[in-house]
Scaffold this motif. Sequence first.
Motif, PDB file in Angstrom:
ATOM      1  N   HIS A 238     -23.205 -16.395 -17.167  1.00  0.00           N
ATOM      2  CA  HIS A 238     -22.329 -15.909 -17.868  1.00  0.00           C
ATOM      3  C   HIS A 238     -22.599 -14.697 -18.366  1.00  0.00           C
ATOM      4  N   HIS A 239     -23.903 -14.112 -18.116  1.00  0.00           N
ATOM      5  CA  HIS A 239     -24.168 -12.785 -18.359  1.00  0.00           C
ATOM      6  C   HIS A 239     -25.386 -12.357 -17.593  1.00  0.00           C
ATOM      7  N   PRO A 240     -25.557 -11.198 -17.003  1.00  0.00           N
ATOM      8  CA  PRO A 240     -24.450 -10.133 -16.957  1.00  0.00           C
ATOM      9  C   PRO A 240     -23.301 -10.300 -15.858  1.00  0.00           C
ATOM     10  N   VAL A 241     -22.226 -10.240 -16.307  1.00  0.00           N
ATOM     11  CA  VAL A 241     -21.048 -10.364 -15.344  1.00  0.00           C
ATOM     12  C   VAL A 241     -20.134  -9.442 -15.681  1.00  0.00           C
ATOM     13  N   LEU A 242     -19.183  -9.090 -14.718  1.00  0.00           N
ATOM     14  CA  LEU A 242     -18.272  -7.898 -14.737  1.00  0.00           C
ATOM     15  C   LEU A 242     -16.898  -8.546 -15.405  1.00  0.00           C
ATOM     16  N   ASP A 243     -16.200  -7.628 -16.033  1.00  0.00           N
ATOM     17  CA  ASP A 243     -14.948  -7.985 -16.415  1.00  0.00           C
ATOM     18  C   ASP A 243     -13.851  -7.453 -15.674  1.00  0.00           C
ATOM     19  N   LYS A 244     -12.817  -7.437 -15.781  1.00  0.00           N
ATOM     20  CA  LYS A 244     -11.700  -6.872 -15.017  1.00  0.00           C
ATOM     21  C   LYS A 244     -11.756  -5.429 -14.584  1.00  0.00           C
ATOM     22  N   ASN A 245     -12.378  -4.841 -15.604  1.00  0.00           N
ATOM     23  CA  ASN A 245     -12.622  -3.304 -15.394  1.00  0.00           C
ATOM     24  C   ASN A 245     -13.913  -2.708 -15.016  1.00  0.00           C
ATOM     25  N   GLY A 246     -14.838  -3.960 -14.502  1.00  0.00           N
ATOM     26  CA  GLY A 246     -15.888  -3.437 -14.040  1.00  0.00           C
ATOM     27  C   GLY A 246     -17.048  -3.165 -14.951  1.00  0.00           C
ATOM     28  N   LEU A 247     -16.878  -3.526 -16.335  1.00  0.00           N
ATOM     29  CA  LEU A 247     -17.823  -3.531 -17.531  1.00  0.00           C
ATOM     30  C   LEU A 247     -18.705  -4.706 -17.497  1.00  0.00           C
ATOM     31  N   ILE A 248     -19.911  -4.712 -18.038  1.00  0.00           N
ATOM     32  CA  ILE A 248     -20.759  -5.907 -18.027  1.00  0.00           C
ATOM     33  C   ILE A 248     -20.619  -6.452 -19.436  1.00  0.00           C
ATOM     34  N   VAL A 249     -20.072  -7.689 -19.015  1.00  0.00           N
ATOM     35  CA  VAL A 249     -19.838  -8.425 -20.533  1.00  0.00           C
ATOM     36  C   VAL A 249     -20.594  -9.962 -20.467  1.00  0.00           C
ATOM     37  N   THR A 250     -20.485 -10.594 -21.351  1.00  0.00           N
ATOM     38  CA  THR A 250     -20.811 -12.177 -21.441  1.00  0.00           C
ATOM     39  C   THR A 250     -19.627 -12.881 -21.457  1.00  0.00           C
ATOM     40  N   SER A 251     -19.410 -13.940 -20.527  1.00  0.00           N
ATOM     41  CA  SER A 251     -18.275 -14.744 -20.518  1.00  0.00           C
ATOM     42  C   SER A 251     -18.526 -15.936 -21.275  1.00  0.00           C
ATOM     43  N   ALA A 252     -17.110 -16.659 -21.422  1.00  0.00           N
ATOM     44  CA  ALA A 252     -17.501 -17.950 -22.483  1.00  0.00           C
ATOM     45  C   ALA A 252     -17.749 -18.914 -21.341  1.00  0.00           C
ATOM     46  N   VAL A 253     -18.189 -20.079 -21.818  1.00  0.00           N
ATOM     47  CA  VAL A 253     -18.560 -21.102 -21.065  1.00  0.00           C
ATOM     48  C   VAL A 253     -17.326 -22.101 -20.961  1.00  0.00           C
ATOM     49  N   THR A 254     -17.051 -22.178 -19.647  1.00  0.00           N
ATOM     50  CA  THR A 254     -15.686 -23.247 -19.639  1.00  0.00           C
ATOM     51  C   THR A 254     -16.004 -24.527 -19.216  1.00  0.00           C
ATOM     52  N   ASN A 255     -15.591 -25.621 -20.039  1.00  0.00           N
ATOM     53  CA  ASN A 255     -15.682 -26.981 -20.021  1.00  0.00           C
ATOM     54  C   ASN A 255     -15.540 -27.286 -18.409  1.00  0.00           C
ATOM     55  N   MET A 256     -14.516 -26.984 -17.884  1.00  0.00           N
ATOM     56  CA  MET A 256     -14.088 -27.381 -16.436  1.00  0.00           C
ATOM     57  C   MET A 256     -14.841 -26.740 -15.447  1.00  0.00           C
ATOM     58  N   ASP A 257     -15.545 -25.613 -15.859  1.00  0.00           N
ATOM     59  CA  ASP A 257     -16.835 -25.304 -14.621  1.00  0.00           C
ATOM     60  C   ASP A 257     -17.685 -26.271 -14.580  1.00  0.00           C
ATOM     61  N   VAL A 258     -18.357 -26.557 -15.874  1.00  0.00           N
ATOM     62  CA  VAL A 258     -19.406 -27.389 -15.996  1.00  0.00           C
ATOM     63  C   VAL A 258     -18.891 -28.780 -15.255  1.00  0.00           C
ATOM     64  N   HIS A 259     -18.053 -29.478 -15.404  1.00  0.00           N
ATOM     65  CA  HIS A 259     -17.608 -30.604 -15.050  1.00  0.00           C
ATOM     66  C   HIS A 259     -17.292 -30.480 -13.496  1.00  0.00           C
ATOM     67  N   ASP A 260     -16.635 -29.597 -12.931  1.00  0.00           N
ATOM     68  CA  ASP A 260     -16.185 -29.209 -11.583  1.00  0.00           C
ATOM     69  C   ASP A 260     -17.537 -29.175 -10.672  1.00  0.00           C
ATOM     70  N   ILE A 261     -18.271 -28.358 -11.241  1.00  0.00           N
ATOM     71  CA  ILE A 261     -19.295 -27.828 -10.371  1.00  0.00           C
ATOM     72  C   ILE A 261     -20.506 -28.783 -10.328  1.00  0.00           C
ATOM     73  N   ALA A 262     -20.581 -29.516 -11.678  1.00  0.00           N
ATOM     74  CA  ALA A 262     -21.535 -30.705 -11.572  1.00  0.00           C
ATOM     75  C   ALA A 262     -21.096 -31.802 -10.502  1.00  0.00           C
ATOM     76  N   ARG A 263     -19.811 -32.116 -10.456  1.00  0.00           N
ATOM     77  CA  ARG A 263     -19.162 -32.938  -9.447  1.00  0.00           C
ATOM     78  C   ARG A 263     -19.487 -32.617  -8.033  1.00  0.00           C
ATOM     79  N   SER A 264     -19.173 -31.105  -7.794  1.00  0.00           N
ATOM     80  CA  SER A 264     -19.618 -30.746  -6.467  1.00  0.00           C
ATOM     81  C   SER A 264     -21.091 -30.951  -5.893  1.00  0.00           C
ATOM     82  N   ALA A 265     -21.835 -30.446  -7.118  1.00  0.00           N
ATOM     83  CA  ALA A 265     -23.080 -30.368  -6.908  1.00  0.00           C
ATOM     84  C   ALA A 265     -23.793 -31.724  -6.484  1.00  0.00           C
ATOM     85  N   ARG A 266     -23.452 -32.771  -7.272  1.00  0.00           N
ATOM     86  CA  ARG A 266     -23.589 -34.225  -7.064  1.00  0.00           C
ATOM     87  C   ARG A 266     -23.279 -34.733  -5.482  1.00  0.00           C
ATOM     88  N   THR A 267     -21.984 -34.071  -5.211  1.00  0.00           N
ATOM     89  CA  THR A 267     -21.479 -34.598  -3.750  1.00  0.00           C
ATOM     90  C   THR A 267     -22.311 -33.876  -2.564  1.00  0.00           C
TER      91      THR A 267
END
Lengths: 186, 186
Positions: A10-39
């Motif tokens: 979630h850092h360092p990542v780009l925003d839509k203008n190419g600036l370096i930002v820290t993004s927020a953690v999204t609940n759905m990212d954690v769940h979905d990627i965990a389920r894919s990882a387990r699969t």
Amino acid sequence: MADLYLALLHHPVLDKNGLIVTSAVTNMDVHDIARSARTYGVRGFYVATPVKTLHALVAKIIEHWATGYGSTYNETRKDALALVRLATDLDDVIISVEREAGARPVVIATSARPGPSRVGFSQLRRKLEESPEPHLLLFGTGWGLAPVILDRVDALLEPVVGPSDYNHLSVRSAAAVILDRLRAPR
Amino acid sequence: MADLYLALLHHPVLDKNGLIVTSAVTNMDVHDIARSARTYGVRGFYVATPVKTLHALVAKIIEHWATGYGSTYNETRKDALALVRLATDLDDVIISVEREAGARPVVIATSARPGPSRVGFSQLRRKLEESPEPHLLLFGTGWGLAPVILDRVDALLEPVVGPSDYNHLSVRSAAAVILDRLRAPR
């Protein structure tokens, strides 16, 4: 077969203008990627953010499904979230993988952007099948991993492309497709 | 090349106890599957629910990204959401596809459960490449499509399996993987 680890940075990542930002953690990212990882037989999935408040949020999600109400409501979710680990940044992830796997991981970044010297899916798939070294696959949130991350990895994976010119999969979808290409039985 | 359509059904689907329910529409399902649909050259993505209040919700999501603030904030999201259509149920979807494509679509259900007489990915991929008929791929929310849907489709697609025995991908991840297997250039 190489031990495979994932990290969602979630850092360092780009925003839509190419600036370096820290993004927020999204609940759905954690769940979905965990389920894919387990699969797909991933050993551990690191959610990396320098924001301590967000560590508390992720810890709460994990706790809910590991020992809280969620653990009896949905056991398959508990299985998947057992793979989730909290980290501060890429260095923190690398140290943790090295400690567990006994060797520094080969670090591979994913990106939706094409570019020179990308490793192909079949090449990386073969390497994962044959290599004894642990491998760590990096995913970026927002508009993707910052150049400072891409510059320090061992390899960049080629982007996922479909039959169209559109390359804006969600990170959740991209992670699932990439794991399927690298790890699904053939 | 067959015209490919997707539908995400929110009724009749199963809950965790195998009862038939109507699930709620999830914002992230609409976004993620629309982006995957756009990536893999899908003609239209139907979000089907009999709940009229949820039609209003989906219409609002689409409007925000099509002509509202979102349309200038993120044009790639606008492109993807342009594929989204509202429907009440499977019959409604079939009629709409038939009207657009000029022929009744071949309807194929997806399921995470294995079973007899499933069509394989490579077989369906070939059929999509060669057939002039429109094809409609169904996804279920909740714990999957109800038997009453599975009993009336033309074919059931084999489940996505990884190297583990875990088969609980999110519908967002499953849709991305299935489209990648059926439509990614090789």
